[in-house]
Structure formats: C-alpha cells, structure tokens
Motif scaffolding. Structure first.
Motif, short mmCIF file in Angstrom:
data_model
loop_
_atom_site.label_atom_id
_atom_site.label_comp_id
_atom_site.label_asym_id
_atom_site.label_seq_id
_atom_site.Cartn_x
_atom_site.Cartn_y
_atom_site.Cartn_z
N GLN A 19 25.69 -29.59 8.83
CA GLN A 19 24.56 -28.62 9.45
C GLN A 19 23.43 -29.37 10.21
O GLN A 19 22.40 -29.34 9.62
N PRO A 20 23.86 -29.85 11.38
CA PRO A 20 22.38 -30.63 12.02
C PRO A 20 21.40 -29.41 12.40
O PRO A 20 21.77 -28.49 12.66
N ASP A 21 20.20 -29.97 12.41
CA ASP A 21 19.00 -29.13 12.77
C ASP A 21 18.98 -29.31 14.49
O ASP A 21 18.63 -28.38 14.82
N VAL A 22 19.55 -30.63 14.94
CA VAL A 22 19.43 -30.61 16.40
C VAL A 22 20.34 -31.46 16.95
O VAL A 22 21.01 -32.42 16.08
N ILE A 23 20.88 -31.10 18.16
CA ILE A 23 22.38 -32.06 18.67
C ILE A 23 21.33 -32.96 19.66
O ILE A 23 20.84 -32.29 20.70
N LEU A 24 21.72 -34.06 19.59
CA LEU A 24 21.18 -35.26 20.71
C LEU A 24 22.37 -35.77 21.46
O LEU A 24 23.56 -36.39 21.07
N ILE A 25 22.34 -35.23 22.64
CA ILE A 25 23.34 -35.35 23.61
C ILE A 25 23.02 -36.74 24.65
O ILE A 25 21.97 -36.71 25.21
N PRO A 77 35.09 -23.41 19.10
CA PRO A 77 35.08 -22.44 18.16
C PRO A 77 34.26 -22.75 16.76
O PRO A 77 33.88 -22.00 16.10
N VAL A 78 34.31 -24.12 16.63
CA VAL A 78 33.33 -24.45 15.34
C VAL A 78 32.06 -24.74 15.45
O VAL A 78 31.36 -24.48 14.87
N LEU A 79 32.00 -25.55 16.77
CA LEU A 79 30.57 -26.06 16.98
C LEU A 79 29.82 -24.95 17.43
O LEU A 79 28.37 -24.91 16.90
N SER A 80 30.28 -23.94 17.84
CA SER A 80 29.45 -22.61 18.17
C SER A 80 28.92 -22.00 17.12
O SER A 80 27.87 -21.04 17.41
N GLU A 107 20.96 -21.52 18.80
CA GLU A 107 19.25 -21.56 18.81
C GLU A 107 19.13 -22.63 20.03
O GLU A 107 17.97 -22.73 20.42
N LYS A 108 20.05 -22.99 20.56
CA LYS A 108 19.94 -24.20 21.61
C LYS A 108 18.85 -25.11 21.37
O LYS A 108 18.07 -25.47 22.08
#
Length: 329
Positions: free
Chosen positions: A260-266, A285-288, A295-296
């Motif tokens: 459960q990451p708080d932020v995704i760093l792309i 289907p999983v990451l979503s 919350e983008k």
C-alpha cells in the motif's frame, strides 16, 4: 528516525555561492579541436592513481577528448565547467532535456549515440577519457578492457551513496585540476538538501512505489539504488527498500497491493511515454485498487534526475514538493 540521522549527517556543511560553469563550442565527434592543450601545460601535470569502485586508474595527464555516456554524466561535466572537453555523449533517449541553466551548453555537445553507446562508436571516437554510467559497460555493451587497449581511460559512474557520488566529483575535479570548483559544487548540493531535510524531518515518511515501467509486474528501484537514497532525503520511504541484492527488480502487482504505497513515483522518459504509464496504472485491475491511484497521488520525474550525478539537490527538492505539497506552498 531516519530523517533526523540524515539531517545530522548534512548539518556540518558550509553554504557557498553558486557555481558558474564555463562554456565551450563543440565541433564534431573525433576532432577535439576546441581544447587547446600545450605540451608545456601537460608537462606540469603530476600523475596520480585513484580507485574507481575497485579498479585502479593511473592518470598521467589531463584528458582532452571526453565521452560522457549518460545524460547524468554529461550534465555533471557541464555543471563543473568541463563541457569544452566533451566530444560526444549517449543515452539522450533517457533524457527529458538538460536543466535550464545547462540547456545551451548541452545542445552544443555532439551526440555519439542517441541510445546506448555502441562499441564501434566509442572505439572510433578518438576519445582519451570515458565517463559513463555503469550500465553502459559490460559483456553486452562497451568493454572497458578493450577501451584501455585503445588508450582510453574509463571512469565508471556507479554511486549508490552520497559519499560515493561526492568522491566521483572530487576525482573528476582532481583529474581536470578543478578541485576548488568540485568542492564548491558539493557544498552547494549539501546545503540545498539540508534545507529540504529540515522541512520534512518531523514528518512520517511517505511510502513510495517507484514505477519505471509495467507489464509482467512493475520494474522498480530497490534498496541499493541511488534513487532510494534521494527518496529518503526528500522524506519518503521506498516500499521495496528491503530488496538489496540488485538495484532494479520486477515486483508483482499483488505485492504492491499488500504494501500500500502512499505515492507512486513515475519515471518520465521516451518509451513508454508518461501518458501511457498513467493509462496502464489506471487500467490495471490490481493497481487500480490502490488508494494512491484512486486519489491520483502521483509524482513524476525524468529518469536522468534519479541517476547519480549533478541533480541530487534538484531531485530531493522536486520529490519533497511532490510528497509534501502542503509544506512547500
């Protein structure tokens, strides 16, 4: 807390003025005519030996024709005022463009190869010194032993800690006789990172997933990757920092969901494009299912910015603003 120990590590710095690098016009790869070296100047050069991650390098004279393999190595040379020595660079496919202060000088540097450097391009370049990120060398890339046979001294960029990156900068400073400029650059980086760390030190670290690319899992940075250190300095925690046997790894979507990451760093670079990565994340289907996706909570950064080089402070500043926007309004 990890952030407090980092603050103590950085707290002994002295803030110095901005380092201004000198410029130089570039011609074609191979000629190196923009560097005016005289025998008299080279005769005064004192040979010395340095350690480059277990390889001993003996430098007998200041290089005059340099290849920088990787946008991070190219930009570091510009930042140190050494752009006039560069006769070719590589990996611009992993670049979203130089920092504004360096754009003009970067544009003048000839492109040896757009993507990874090839054996033929390097061997026929006429270079006497190669400074390149570690993945540009090896069995399936450029062979360092062969370069030595062609009279090319090779210095590998492979830092995973601040001290290692500082040592690379100091070594370059010594090789090109600009020790004062190298030290000033380090002090400036330290001072800027300390300022950020003081702002975020009391915050609970943000849990960060590094998303380089998707497919059969997510290709991500691990605990030994230089990027993980920059994330920590910015007040974050790489959720896969417990993987320590390699710098990059592919992890399953299910494992990401469990952490459960708080932020995704792309990472933003050429292929796949940033827009495509965002589409992949939202449609998986999983990451979503992640709250960060719903919350983008995305932070994007160019790949070159998380590589060991000149952008340490820039990246820590950028990430901290993404992790804690309310603290930097």
């Amino acid at each position: 807390m990890r952030l407090r120990s980092i603050a103590l590590m950085l707290s002994s710095i002295v803030i110095v003025g901005t380092l201004v690098g000198c410029t130089g016009n570039k011609s074609e790869v191979n000629n190196g005519s923009n560097v005016n070296e005289t025998a008299d100047v080279q005769d005064k050069y004192t040979p010395f030996t340095i350690d480059n991650y277990g390889r001993e390098l003996t430098i007998t004279q200041r290089p005059t024709k340099v290849l920088t393999l990787g946008p991070n190595t190219t930009e570091l040379f510009i930042a140190l005022g050494l752009s006039q020595y560069i006769i070719g660079n590589s990996l611009d496919n992993h670049s979203r463009g130089a920092l504004p202060a360096y754009e003009e000088q970067y544009a003048e540097i000839p492109e040896l190869t757009y993507g990874p450097a090839t054996r033929e391009a390097v061997l026929t370049s006429g270079a006497d010194f190669v400074y390149g990120i570690d993945w540009e060398f090896g069995e399936e890339a450029v062979d360092i032993s062969e370069l030595e046979e062609y009279g090319m001294t090779t210095y590998v960029n492979s830092a995973t800690t601040l001290d290692q990156m500082y040592q690379e900068i100091r070594d370059i400073g010594k090789i090109f006789e600009i020790e004062d400029a190298a030290e000033a650059f380090i002090k400036d980086q330290e001072a800027r990172m300390l300022q950020v760390n003081e702002v975020v030190a009391d915050q609970e670290p943000v849990k960060v997933l590094v998303y380089d690319s998707g497919g059969n899992g997510v290709f991500t940075a691990t605990g030994t990757n230089f990027e993980t250190l920059l994330i920590e300095l910015a007040g974050g925690k790489n959720i896969f920092d417990d993987i320590t046997d390699k710098q990059w790894s592919t992890v399953s979507y299910e494992e990401i969901l469990a952490r459960q990451p708080d932020v995704i760093l792309i990472h933003d670079y050429d292929v796949p494009a940033l827009e495509q990565k965002l589409l992949e994340i939202h449609s998986d289907p999983v990451l979503s299912q992640l709250d960060a996706v719903k919350e983008k909570r995305f932070v994007t950064i160019s790949l070159e910015s998380v590589l060991p080089g000149d952008r340490m402070a820039y990246t820590v500043e950028t990430l901290a603003k993404g992790f804690y926007p309310e603290l930097f309004e």
